[in-house]
Design a protein around this motif. Structure first.
Motif, PDB file in Angstrom:
ATOM      1  N   GLN A   6       0.815  -1.139   0.006  1.00  0.00           N
ATOM      2  CA  GLN A   6      -0.076  -0.154   0.020  1.00  0.00           C
ATOM      3  C   GLN A   6       0.792   1.254   0.055  1.00  0.00           C
ATOM      4  O   GLN A   6       1.916   1.110   0.510  1.00  0.00           O
ATOM      5  N   ASP A  33      -6.011   2.195  -2.544  1.00  0.00           N
ATOM      6  CA  ASP A  33      -5.568   1.606  -1.514  1.00  0.00           C
ATOM      7  C   ASP A  33      -4.169   1.949  -0.993  1.00  0.00           C
ATOM      8  O   ASP A  33      -3.045   1.935  -1.183  1.00  0.00           O
ATOM      9  N   PHE A  34      -4.634   2.915   0.188  1.00  0.00           N
ATOM     10  CA  PHE A  34      -3.394   3.623   0.616  1.00  0.00           C
ATOM     11  C   PHE A  34      -3.548   3.856   2.298  1.00  0.00           C
ATOM     12  O   PHE A  34      -4.935   3.654   2.616  1.00  0.00           O
ATOM     13  N   ASN A  35      -2.412   4.014   2.763  1.00  0.00           N
ATOM     14  CA  ASN A  35      -2.599   4.463   4.233  1.00  0.00           C
ATOM     15  C   ASN A  35      -2.486   6.130   4.615  1.00  0.00           C
ATOM     16  O   ASN A  35      -1.794   6.585   3.707  1.00  0.00           O
TER      17      ASN A  35
END
Length: 226
Positions: A6, A33-35
């Protein structure tokens, strides 16, 4: 189970509304799709304003900032961005910040952007215009040719500037304000929403109206940029 790598985006400071804008802008630009890692410079309750959809993020210790991972301001307005910049200066230099630009916006080939610039949806930056460090240009703003916008300034939604307009450091321009050709706005100035700016505005002013006039001195912030 196969693990995915991610992307991570680091936000310095926190605003419960602005974090939602940043989250959706990152998502719109194609990263689904990441933080989000948030780094706070003061004790505060970090709760995002999410009436329609949850925005997930993690609070991290300042010492865990990574300069090889995307870094943005997690707040808007010069009175918030500049203190955060100063507080994090030991960990993050100007060159470590990244720009976040909506794919739906149009930037002229000859425009120049410094670091930590955010440009929201459907903005236009015209020819030979320079945008300073830490500037936020919000949805639908139209910036004319040969403009100069100083560091840490905020250009709010729907602002329109004509040619050869100069906006100083640490200015906040209210939604829907319109600027005539060749107008100069001094540092640390707030221009109210819907104003029609036909003449120069001196530094450290609060001004609004049609035509725009200085109402009083800006005693909300006075940022001296090195």
């Amino acid at each position: 189970m196969k693990q995915t790598n991610q992307s991570t985006y680091q936000l310095l400071g926190f605003d419960q509304n602005w974090i939602c804008v940043l989250h959706d802008l990152i998502h719109f630009n194609g990263d689904h799709d990441f933080n989000l890692d948030v780094f706070l410079n003061m004790e505060m309750q970090a709760n995002a304003s999410t009436p329609t959809q949850e925005v997930k993020f993690d609070i991290r210790e300042i010492e865990k900032i990574k300069t090889d991972v995307s870094i943005y301001f997690g707040v808007a307005s010069p009175k918030n961005k500049y203190p955060i910049y100063r507080d994090f200066l030991h960990f993050v230099k100007q060159e470590d910040y990244n720009n976040l630009i909506a794919d739906s916006s149009i930037l002229s080939y000859s425009s120049i952007l410094e670091q930590a610039v955010l440009i929201d949806h459907q903005c236009v930056i015209s020819a030979q215009t320079s945008i300073g460090f830490g500037v936020s240009i919000k949805r639908g703003a139209k910036i004319g040719h040969h403009n100069k916008i100083g560091a840490f300034s905020d250009i709010n939604p729907g602002v329109i500037t004509s040619g050869n307009v100069q906006i100083g450091n640490a200015c906040e321009i209210g939604s829907g304000a319109i600027f005539k050709n060749n107008v100069i706005v001094g540092d640390n100035t707030f221009v109210g929403m819907g104003s029609v700016v036909t003449k120069d505005i001196p530094p450290n002013s609060i001004a609004f109206g049609n035509p725009c006039k200085v109402i009083r001195k800006n005693d909300i912030w006075n940022i001296q940029i090195d």
